[in-house]
Design a protein around this motif. Sequence first.
Motif, PDB file in Angstrom:
ATOM      1  N   LEU A  99       0.757  -1.258  -0.062  1.00  0.00           N
ATOM      2  CA  LEU A  99       0.147   0.222   0.006  1.00  0.00           C
ATOM      3  C   LEU A  99       0.752   1.309   0.069  1.00  0.00           C
ATOM      4  CD1 LEU A  99      -2.648  -1.114   2.516  1.00  0.00           C
ATOM      5  CD2 LEU A  99      -2.951  -1.229   0.084  1.00  0.00           C
ATOM      6  N   ASN A 100       2.062   1.100  -0.289  1.00  0.00           N
ATOM      7  CA  ASN A 100       2.983   2.359  -0.194  1.00  0.00           C
ATOM      8  C   ASN A 100       2.690   3.390  -1.217  1.00  0.00           C
ATOM      9  OD1 ASN A 100       5.275   2.020   1.802  1.00  0.00           O
ATOM     10  ND2 ASN A 100       5.911   0.424   0.531  1.00  0.00           N
ATOM     11  N   GLY A 101       2.083   3.098  -2.220  1.00  0.00           N
ATOM     12  CA  GLY A 101       1.601   3.918  -3.241  1.00  0.00           C
ATOM     13  C   GLY A 101       0.461   4.823  -3.079  1.00  0.00           C
ATOM     14  N   ASN A 102      -0.212   4.479  -1.826  1.00  0.00           N
ATOM     15  CA  ASN A 102      -1.301   5.210  -1.476  1.00  0.00           C
ATOM     16  C   ASN A 102      -0.972   6.275  -0.620  1.00  0.00           C
ATOM     17  OD1 ASN A 102      -3.228   3.112  -2.574  1.00  0.00           O
ATOM     18  ND2 ASN A 102      -3.659   2.339  -0.455  1.00  0.00           N
ATOM     19  N   ILE A 103       0.172   6.342  -0.271  1.00  0.00           N
ATOM     20  CA  ILE A 103       0.627   7.433   0.600  1.00  0.00           C
ATOM     21  C   ILE A 103       1.260   8.736  -0.028  1.00  0.00           C
ATOM     22  CG2 ILE A 103       2.086   7.854   2.696  1.00  0.00           C
ATOM     23  CD1 ILE A 103       2.067   4.888   3.228  1.00  0.00           C
ATOM     24  N   LYS A 104       0.740   9.800   0.103  1.00  0.00           N
ATOM     25  CA  LYS A 104       1.268  11.115  -0.319  1.00  0.00           C
ATOM     26  C   LYS A 104       2.493  11.568   0.327  1.00  0.00           C
ATOM     27  CE  LYS A 104      -2.805  12.811  -0.498  1.00  0.00           C
ATOM     28  NZ  LYS A 104      -3.747  11.589  -0.204  1.00  0.00           N
TER      29      LYS A 104
ATOM     30  N   ASP B 210      -9.259  -3.713   3.994  1.00  0.00           N
ATOM     31  CA  ASP B 210      -9.860  -2.666   3.430  1.00  0.00           C
ATOM     32  C   ASP B 210      -9.751  -1.269   4.192  1.00  0.00           C
ATOM     33  OD1 ASP B 210     -11.033  -3.893   1.388  1.00  0.00           O
ATOM     34  OD2 ASP B 210     -12.886  -3.997   2.438  1.00  0.00           O
ATOM     35  N   LEU B 211      -9.551  -1.430   5.600  1.00  0.00           N
ATOM     36  CA  LEU B 211      -9.343  -0.256   6.411  1.00  0.00           C
ATOM     37  C   LEU B 211      -7.821   0.146   6.259  1.00  0.00           C
ATOM     38  CD1 LEU B 211     -10.804  -1.612   9.857  1.00  0.00           C
ATOM     39  CD2 LEU B 211     -11.405   0.497   8.813  1.00  0.00           C
ATOM     40  N   ALA B 212      -6.954  -0.699   6.066  1.00  0.00           N
ATOM     41  CA  ALA B 212      -5.471  -0.340   5.733  1.00  0.00           C
ATOM     42  C   ALA B 212      -5.175   0.617   4.405  1.00  0.00           C
ATOM     43  CB  ALA B 212      -4.603  -1.623   5.882  1.00  0.00           C
ATOM     44  N   ASP B 213      -6.111  -0.114   3.313  1.00  0.00           N
ATOM     45  CA  ASP B 213      -6.143   0.679   2.107  1.00  0.00           C
ATOM     46  C   ASP B 213      -6.911   2.100   2.305  1.00  0.00           C
ATOM     47  OD1 ASP B 213      -5.874   0.782  -0.845  1.00  0.00           O
ATOM     48  OD2 ASP B 213      -7.966   0.390  -0.862  1.00  0.00           O
ATOM     49  N   THR B 214      -7.766   2.211   2.927  1.00  0.00           N
ATOM     50  CA  THR B 214      -8.388   3.542   3.339  1.00  0.00           C
ATOM     51  C   THR B 214      -7.576   4.579   3.973  1.00  0.00           C
ATOM     52  OG1 THR B 214     -10.792   2.793   3.060  1.00  0.00           O
ATOM     53  CG2 THR B 214     -10.511   4.775   4.545  1.00  0.00           C
ATOM     54  N   ALA B 215      -6.904   3.954   5.016  1.00  0.00           N
ATOM     55  CA  ALA B 215      -6.192   4.542   6.191  1.00  0.00           C
ATOM     56  C   ALA B 215      -4.858   5.217   5.075  1.00  0.00           C
ATOM     57  CB  ALA B 215      -5.561   3.831   7.180  1.00  0.00           C
ATOM     58  N   THR B 216      -4.127   4.498   4.346  1.00  0.00           N
ATOM     59  CA  THR B 216      -3.264   4.866   3.776  1.00  0.00           C
ATOM     60  C   THR B 216      -3.625   6.055   2.482  1.00  0.00           C
ATOM     61  OG1 THR B 216      -3.094   2.943   2.246  1.00  0.00           O
ATOM     62  CG2 THR B 216      -1.635   2.853   4.139  1.00  0.00           C
ATOM     63  N   LYS B 217      -4.785   5.832   1.949  1.00  0.00           N
ATOM     64  CA  LYS B 217      -5.249   7.038   1.229  1.00  0.00           C
ATOM     65  C   LYS B 217      -5.723   8.052   1.788  1.00  0.00           C
ATOM     66  CE  LYS B 217      -6.739   3.456  -2.211  1.00  0.00           C
ATOM     67  NZ  LYS B 217      -7.816   2.958  -3.014  1.00  0.00           N
TER      68      LYS B 217
ATOM     69  N   GLY C 239      10.193  11.601   4.753  1.00  0.00           N
ATOM     70  CA  GLY C 239      10.818  10.460   5.577  1.00  0.00           C
ATOM     71  C   GLY C 239      10.102   9.708   6.552  1.00  0.00           C
ATOM     72  N   LEU C 240       8.789   9.954   6.253  1.00  0.00           N
ATOM     73  CA  LEU C 240       7.597   9.127   7.033  1.00  0.00           C
ATOM     74  C   LEU C 240       6.685   8.414   6.043  1.00  0.00           C
ATOM     75  CD1 LEU C 240       7.041   8.418  10.191  1.00  0.00           C
ATOM     76  CD2 LEU C 240       5.601  10.141  10.088  1.00  0.00           C
ATOM     77  N   ALA C 241       6.747   8.967   4.661  1.00  0.00           N
ATOM     78  CA  ALA C 241       5.925   8.209   3.645  1.00  0.00           C
ATOM     79  C   ALA C 241       5.861   6.963   3.158  1.00  0.00           C
ATOM     80  CB  ALA C 241       5.590   9.459   2.674  1.00  0.00           C
ATOM     81  N   SER C 242       5.974   5.766   4.140  1.00  0.00           N
ATOM     82  CA  SER C 242       5.785   4.630   3.752  1.00  0.00           C
ATOM     83  C   SER C 242       5.424   3.558   4.638  1.00  0.00           C
ATOM     84  CB  SER C 242       7.446   3.988   3.455  1.00  0.00           C
ATOM     85  OG  SER C 242       8.272   3.678   4.723  1.00  0.00           O
ATOM     86  N   THR C 243       4.949   2.475   4.424  1.00  0.00           N
ATOM     87  CA  THR C 243       4.303   1.614   5.388  1.00  0.00           C
ATOM     88  C   THR C 243       5.203   1.188   6.495  1.00  0.00           C
ATOM     89  OG1 THR C 243       4.457  -0.117   4.078  1.00  0.00           O
ATOM     90  CG2 THR C 243       2.471   1.033   3.900  1.00  0.00           C
TER      91      THR C 243
END
Length: 352
Positions: free
Chosen positions: A38-43, A258-265, A272-276
């Motif tokens: 889910l790394n790609g979800n995080i801006k 699903d919760l993790a997917d929503t949370a990361t989006k 420096g913090l934008a990765s799972t």
Amino acid sequence: MPQHDRTRRKKALRWTAWGALGLVLAGAGGTAYAWQHLNGNIKGTDVDAVLGEDRPGAQHDGAMNILLLGSDSRAGTNGEYGRGVAGARADTAMVLHVDKTHKKASVVSIPRDTMVERPRCATEGGSTTPAAHEAMFNSSYEAGGPACTVKTVEKMSGIRMDHYLEVDFKGFQKLVDELGGVDITTRKAIDDPSSGLDLSAGHHTLKGKQALQLVRTRHGVADGSDLGRIQLQQAFIKALIHRANTVDPLSHPAKAYDLADTATKTISADSGLASTDKLLGLGKDLKGISPEHTDMVTLPVTFDAQDSGRVLPLDKESRKVWSALRHDRPIPESATKGSVADRTDSPVSANS
């Protein structure tokens, strides 16, 4: 204020220490395997590159400072929560200080209506927003995005923010819906036409839309200032964490994913913090800090004599707060005495 009221309030404040991060990690629990996808979800935003060298020095003793933001973006879908207002605002802001042992923490909530000296900020388009005298704190986000809010907090406090973490409204609402709502109790009816919230006194299970209305409500509680809204946000976050703790990722892996997917989006962070991996590492660090070892305060303020809807930092008391964080010490009780933020109790509590 009676002793039992102070104790109840302090307990609620402590729960709020994990507020913004709770939104990020809610339901993720043991789903580390899923988060890796889910790394790609995080801006991410490279705050260091934007701010350059004109910043307070970093602490090198193991202590850590994180700016937690709840942003009120008025663009797109989120526009329905702030019609007629362009841009975005830092609707919720908390400085989380983790001590050098990573066993204790302090959290300072900054009211959005605090009048501050906003520094000159670079914008994403490459231009510059000039400095402003007595600007509202939450205007810093509109002036230059999260980097400007970080810079404003650093100017106020003299403390370098090692990271920032931001939650947006649209994802917040969806996350609450996926959790099945959160349970709260209102001690009296709340009716705020501005946020759209209309709740009778009693027990409620709030779904996403009502939850969002609750954390944006201010006119229907206390004196109508942002201080009342902070109280609602604190109580709601406690309820959110209670609900998230009921999710068993092993028994319900699809729901947990699903919760993790929503949370990361839902979140943005500094680069420096934008990765799972980084977020899960931070979450593990924070889980080692018990509520009993967490102190939370609201920045000491007084009402602005020129505008009762605004607040001004109490200089002497605010310096005590920031000095304590800077020197990795507990915030002294004397720092919040006399602050108007210490005079109100939340009309809402979380259902345990």
